[in-house]
Write an enzyme that holds these catalytic residues in place. Structure first.
Site, PDB file in Angstrom:
ATOM      1  N   GLN A  97      25.807 -21.936 -11.643  1.00  0.00           N
ATOM      2  CA  GLN A  97      26.983 -22.285 -12.084  1.00  0.00           C
ATOM      3  C   GLN A  97      26.963 -22.418 -13.553  1.00  0.00           C
ATOM      4  OE1 GLN A  97      28.756 -25.553  -9.001  1.00  0.00           O
ATOM      5  NE2 GLN A  97      26.424 -25.684  -9.291  1.00  0.00           N
ATOM      6  N   ASP A 100      25.523 -21.171 -19.744  1.00  0.00           N
ATOM      7  CA  ASP A 100      24.870 -21.333 -20.916  1.00  0.00           C
ATOM      8  C   ASP A 100      23.838 -20.185 -21.287  1.00  0.00           C
ATOM      9  OD1 ASP A 100      22.832 -24.137 -19.655  1.00  0.00           O
ATOM     10  OD2 ASP A 100      22.446 -21.920 -19.384  1.00  0.00           O
ATOM     11  N   HIS A 115      30.029 -18.394 -12.442  1.00  0.00           N
ATOM     12  CA  HIS A 115      30.955 -18.971 -13.288  1.00  0.00           C
ATOM     13  C   HIS A 115      31.175 -18.336 -14.492  1.00  0.00           C
ATOM     14  CE1 HIS A 115      30.941 -23.099 -10.880  1.00  0.00           C
ATOM     15  NE2 HIS A 115      31.450 -22.150 -10.305  1.00  0.00           N
ATOM     16  N   CYS A 126      43.776  -5.969 -23.661  1.00  0.00           N
ATOM     17  CA  CYS A 126      43.504  -4.587 -23.204  1.00  0.00           C
ATOM     18  C   CYS A 126      42.212  -4.832 -22.288  1.00  0.00           C
ATOM     19  CB  CYS A 126      42.704  -3.979 -24.464  1.00  0.00           C
ATOM     20  SG  CYS A 126      41.274  -4.596 -24.995  1.00  0.00           S
ATOM     21  N   CYS A 144      40.865  -9.471 -30.593  1.00  0.00           N
ATOM     22  CA  CYS A 144      40.040  -8.321 -30.153  1.00  0.00           C
ATOM     23  C   CYS A 144      40.701  -7.273 -31.162  1.00  0.00           C
ATOM     24  CB  CYS A 144      40.697  -8.025 -28.904  1.00  0.00           C
ATOM     25  SG  CYS A 144      40.193  -6.271 -28.319  1.00  0.00           S
ATOM     26  N   CYS A 146      42.233  -4.513 -30.595  1.00  0.00           N
ATOM     27  CA  CYS A 146      43.382  -4.225 -30.374  1.00  0.00           C
ATOM     28  C   CYS A 146      44.494  -5.341 -30.853  1.00  0.00           C
ATOM     29  CB  CYS A 146      43.699  -3.979 -28.822  1.00  0.00           C
ATOM     30  SG  CYS A 146      43.817  -5.364 -27.874  1.00  0.00           S
ATOM     31  N   SER A 185      25.906 -31.395  -8.655  1.00  0.00           N
ATOM     32  CA  SER A 185      26.505 -32.534  -7.900  1.00  0.00           C
ATOM     33  C   SER A 185      27.333 -31.725  -6.907  1.00  0.00           C
ATOM     34  CB  SER A 185      27.868 -33.020  -8.923  1.00  0.00           C
ATOM     35  OG  SER A 185      28.694 -32.314  -9.236  1.00  0.00           O
ATOM     36  N   ASN A 209      17.392 -33.307  -7.721  1.00  0.00           N
ATOM     37  CA  ASN A 209      18.553 -33.932  -8.373  1.00  0.00           C
ATOM     38  C   ASN A 209      18.016 -35.409  -9.185  1.00  0.00           C
ATOM     39  OD1 ASN A 209      21.322 -35.016  -9.503  1.00  0.00           O
ATOM     40  ND2 ASN A 209      22.014 -33.264  -8.289  1.00  0.00           N
TER      41      ASN A 209
HETATM   42  C1  BV8 Z   1      38.423 -21.045  -6.734  1.00  0.00           C
HETATM   43  C2  BV8 Z   1      32.861 -22.429 -16.063  1.00  0.00           C
HETATM   44  C3  BV8 Z   1      40.242 -20.596  -5.657  1.00  0.00           C
HETATM   45  C4  BV8 Z   1      33.796 -22.806 -17.285  1.00  0.00           C
HETATM   46  C5  BV8 Z   1      33.440 -23.921 -14.058  1.00  0.00           C
HETATM   47  C6  BV8 Z   1      37.942 -25.580  -2.500  1.00  0.00           C
HETATM   48  C7  BV8 Z   1      37.705 -24.162  -2.430  1.00  0.00           C
HETATM   49  C8  BV8 Z   1      38.183 -23.261  -3.476  1.00  0.00           C
HETATM   50  C9  BV8 Z   1      38.533 -24.071  -4.482  1.00  0.00           C
HETATM   51  C10 BV8 Z   1      38.458 -25.189  -4.541  1.00  0.00           C
HETATM   52  C11 BV8 Z   1      38.268 -26.160  -3.700  1.00  0.00           C
HETATM   53  N1  BV8 Z   1      38.508 -27.430  -3.707  1.00  0.00           N
HETATM   54  C12 BV8 Z   1      38.845 -27.460  -5.168  1.00  0.00           C
HETATM   55  C13 BV8 Z   1      38.889 -26.154  -5.610  1.00  0.00           C
HETATM   56  C14 BV8 Z   1      39.266 -26.006  -6.979  1.00  0.00           C
HETATM   57  C15 BV8 Z   1      38.308 -25.951  -7.944  1.00  0.00           C
HETATM   58  C16 BV8 Z   1      37.134 -27.204  -7.571  1.00  0.00           C
HETATM   59  O1  BV8 Z   1      36.182 -27.005  -7.133  1.00  0.00           O
HETATM   60  N2  BV8 Z   1      37.624 -28.323  -8.278  1.00  0.00           N
HETATM   61  C17 BV8 Z   1      36.701 -29.180  -8.058  1.00  0.00           C
HETATM   62  C18 BV8 Z   1      36.797 -30.014  -9.250  1.00  0.00           C
HETATM   63  C19 BV8 Z   1      37.053 -30.320  -7.023  1.00  0.00           C
HETATM   64  N3  BV8 Z   1      37.527 -24.555  -7.835  1.00  0.00           N
HETATM   65  C20 BV8 Z   1      37.797 -23.593  -8.580  1.00  0.00           C
HETATM   66  O2  BV8 Z   1      38.887 -23.606  -9.268  1.00  0.00           O
HETATM   67  C21 BV8 Z   1      37.061 -22.595  -8.486  1.00  0.00           C
HETATM   68  N4  BV8 Z   1      37.883 -21.361  -8.163  1.00  0.00           N
HETATM   69  O3  BV8 Z   1      37.869 -21.231  -5.826  1.00  0.00           O
HETATM   70  O4  BV8 Z   1      39.839 -20.752  -7.003  1.00  0.00           O
HETATM   71  C22 BV8 Z   1      40.729 -18.945  -5.849  1.00  0.00           C
HETATM   72  C23 BV8 Z   1      40.251 -18.220  -5.225  1.00  0.00           C
HETATM   73  C24 BV8 Z   1      40.796 -16.863  -5.180  1.00  0.00           C
HETATM   74  C25 BV8 Z   1      41.743 -16.575  -6.219  1.00  0.00           C
HETATM   75  C26 BV8 Z   1      42.236 -17.618  -7.046  1.00  0.00           C
HETATM   76  C27 BV8 Z   1      41.863 -18.753  -6.767  1.00  0.00           C
HETATM   77  C28 BV8 Z   1      36.421 -21.885  -9.802  1.00  0.00           C
HETATM   78  C29 BV8 Z   1      35.435 -23.081 -10.194  1.00  0.00           C
HETATM   79  C30 BV8 Z   1      34.650 -22.691 -11.356  1.00  0.00           C
HETATM   80  C31 BV8 Z   1      35.019 -23.392 -12.594  1.00  0.00           C
HETATM   81  N5  BV8 Z   1      34.316 -23.570 -13.655  1.00  0.00           N
HETATM   82  N6  BV8 Z   1      32.712 -23.724 -15.382  1.00  0.00           N
HETATM   83  C32 BV8 Z   1      33.032 -23.663 -18.250  1.00  0.00           C
HETATM   84  O5  BV8 Z   1      31.960 -24.114 -17.722  1.00  0.00           O
HETATM   85  O6  BV8 Z   1      33.323 -23.911 -19.549  1.00  0.00           O
HETATM   86  S1  BV8 Z   1      32.874 -25.327 -13.279  1.00  0.00           S
HETATM   87  C33 BV8 Z   1      31.658 -26.352 -14.087  1.00  0.00           C
HETATM   88  O7  BV8 Z   1      31.264 -27.407 -13.329  1.00  0.00           O
HETATM   89  C34 BV8 Z   1      30.608 -25.768 -14.616  1.00  0.00           C
HETATM   90  O8  BV8 Z   1      30.215 -24.544 -14.195  1.00  0.00           O
HETATM   91  C35 BV8 Z   1      29.276 -26.434 -13.931  1.00  0.00           C
HETATM   92  O9  BV8 Z   1      28.186 -26.010 -13.745  1.00  0.00           O
HETATM   93  C36 BV8 Z   1      30.110 -26.736 -12.658  1.00  0.00           C
HETATM   94  C37 BV8 Z   1      29.474 -27.653 -11.720  1.00  0.00           C
HETATM   95  O10 BV8 Z   1      29.351 -28.718 -11.995  1.00  0.00           O
HETATM   96  P1  BV8 Z   1      27.577 -29.210 -12.032  1.00  0.00           P
HETATM   97  O11 BV8 Z   1      26.996 -27.879 -12.590  1.00  0.00           O
HETATM   98  O12 BV8 Z   1      27.295 -29.593 -10.702  1.00  0.00           O
HETATM   99  O13 BV8 Z   1      27.450 -30.046 -13.083  1.00  0.00           O
HETATM  100  P2  BV8 Z   1      27.848 -31.967 -12.921  1.00  0.00           P
HETATM  101  O14 BV8 Z   1      27.651 -32.353 -14.180  1.00  0.00           O
HETATM  102  O15 BV8 Z   1      28.972 -31.965 -11.946  1.00  0.00           O
HETATM  103  O16 BV8 Z   1      26.453 -32.191 -12.036  1.00  0.00           O
HETATM  104  C38 BV8 Z   1      25.316 -32.311 -12.880  1.00  0.00           C
HETATM  105  C39 BV8 Z   1      24.181 -32.542 -11.833  1.00  0.00           C
HETATM  106  O17 BV8 Z   1      22.937 -32.822 -12.241  1.00  0.00           O
HETATM  107  C40 BV8 Z   1      24.664 -34.130 -11.261  1.00  0.00           C
HETATM  108  O18 BV8 Z   1      24.330 -34.343  -9.762  1.00  0.00           O
HETATM  109  C41 BV8 Z   1      23.346 -35.028 -12.111  1.00  0.00           C
HETATM  110  O19 BV8 Z   1      22.924 -36.105 -11.046  1.00  0.00           O
HETATM  111  C42 BV8 Z   1      22.261 -33.929 -12.153  1.00  0.00           C
HETATM  112  N7  BV8 Z   1      21.384 -34.195 -13.368  1.00  0.00           N
HETATM  113  C43 BV8 Z   1      21.438 -34.592 -14.413  1.00  0.00           C
HETATM  114  N8  BV8 Z   1      20.382 -34.543 -15.147  1.00  0.00           N
HETATM  115  C44 BV8 Z   1      19.488 -33.961 -14.442  1.00  0.00           C
HETATM  116  C45 BV8 Z   1      20.069 -33.674 -13.091  1.00  0.00           C
HETATM  117  N9  BV8 Z   1      19.407 -33.223 -12.077  1.00  0.00           N
HETATM  118  C46 BV8 Z   1      18.021 -32.824 -12.538  1.00  0.00           C
HETATM  119  N10 BV8 Z   1      17.504 -32.916 -13.592  1.00  0.00           N
HETATM  120  C47 BV8 Z   1      18.296 -33.678 -14.720  1.00  0.00           C
HETATM  121  N11 BV8 Z   1      17.511 -33.873 -15.727  1.00  0.00           N
HETATM  122 ZN    ZN Z   2      42.051  -5.974 -26.700  1.00  0.00          ZN
END
Ligand code: BV8
Ligand code: ZN
Length: 237
Positions: A97, A100, A115, A126, A144, A146, A185, A209
């Site tokens: 996901q 980076d 993602h 474009c 861009c 363009c 998460s 985790n």
């Molecule tokens: C979509 C890119 C539909 C940008 C990101 C049900 C089905 C489908 C969609 C949804 C749904 N319910 C809700 C939705 C909408 C939404 C969604 O999920 N919302 C959430 C908030 C409820 N989903 C979407 O919009 C997705 N699109 O399905 O749309 C659709 C279908 C067809 C046509 C049109 C539309 C798109 C989701 C993508 C969003 N983009 N990122 C950017 O990064 O700038 S999401 C973003 O969150 C990052 O990618 C990140 O990776 C991702 C997930 O978060 P995590 O990686 O889990 O990070 P987090 O901080 O939450 O957790 C870190 C974990 O690590 C913790 O558990 C922590 O304890 C642990 N940790 C910490 N340190 C350590 C560790 N573990 C081990 N070692 C350590 N040292």
């Molecule tokens: Zn362009």
């Protein structure tokens, strides 16, 4: 841990799902933990097409800040352990996901970028998509050739995932003997649903985790601790 190690040794097909937690020990803040990325930003969610069309410069400032952070970061032992694991099994798919790029910098090869990629930009006019690896872009928002507006090549909330990537992730998850879910998460969908899909496909589910998550109870083995130290132990012979 020993049981999980044995499952990994016996596995022929492994699928891994990583989230921000795998890059935490590289110094990149996670999204939802304390000090998480979403907190430092203002109330509205920056990772949406609406926020971008309302104020592309502001959203680009956030991405520029993250690009600078990531450019200064290095892969950590968690990323490297996954490279070693990939070299050991006949079928290995790394579903991430994270945007980076640290998995590929570490040396992983079969990566599904669910993602997108922060080092790619795409033109709204474009449609051209290209790598842009200068850490800090000189002018924001970038243009861009363009004349069109460039956006980060990532999937925002409310945007669909690239279908071919999602299908590849589903297939690898269904086929897996072991599904290893690291540093996520599992809140964001549909990626967060892959763990259940793996279970339905008969895979052993191993979670690594720092904290418990909503899938910890369904995991066959849930290892608590930082991925940078747990993963190297998990894969050692
Ligand atoms: C979509 C890119 C539909 C940008 C990101 C049900 C089905 C489908 C969609 C949804 C749904 N319910 C809700 C939705 C909408 C939404 C969604 O999920 N919302 C959430 C908030 C409820 N989903 C979407 O919009 C997705 N699109 O399905 O749309 C659709 C279908 C067809 C046509 C049109 C539309 C798109 C989701 C993508 C969003 N983009 N990122 C950017 O990064 O700038 S999401 C973003 O969150 C990052 O990618 C990140 O990776 C991702 C997930 O978060 P995590 O990686 O889990 O990070 P987090 O901080 O939450 O957790 C870190 C974990 O690590 C913790 O558990 C922590 O304890 C642990 N940790 C910490 N340190 C350590 C560790 N573990 C081990 N070692 C350590 N040292
Ligand atoms: Zn362009």
């Amino acid at each position: 841990m020993d049981q999980a190690r044995q499952w990994l040794r016996d596995a022929r097909r492994i699928a891994v799902l990583t989230g921000a937690g795998v890059s935490a020990e590289s110094g990149i803040p996670t999204f939802r933990g304390d000090g998480g990325l979403w907190r430092q930003f203002r109330a509205e969610d920056p990772a949406t097409a609406e926020a971008f069309s309302a104020n592309p410069k502001l959203v680009w400032e956030w991405y520029n800040w993250r690009r600078g952070l990531i450019a200064a970061a290095n892969p950590n032992p968690a990323h490297l352990a996954l490279v070693t694991l990939e070299q050991r099994v006949p079928a290995f798919t790394l579903i991430t996901q994270n945007v980076d790029g640290l998995h590929s910098r570490a040396g992983s090869t079969n990566i599904v970028y669910l993602h997108g990629d922060i080092w790619t930009v795409r033109c709204l006019a474009c449609g051209v998509s290209r790598k842009e690896e200068r850490p800090q872009l000189p002018e924001l928002p970038p243009q861009c050739q363009c004349g069109g507006l460039l956006r980060p090549g990532v999937v925002w909330f409310g945007e669909g995932l690239h279908q071919d990537r999602w299908r590849a992730a589903e297939q690898a998850t269904r086929d897996a003997d072991v599904f290893l879910i690291v540093g996520t998460s599992a809140v964001v969908m549909p990626a967060g649903g892959l763990a259940a899909l793996a279970k339905r496909g008969g895979a052993k589910l191993i979670e690594v985790n720092a904290d418990a998550t909503w899938i910890s109870d369904t995991a066959d083995c849930s290892l608590r601790g930082p991925a940078g130290s747990v993963l190297p132990h998990l894969i050692e012979d």
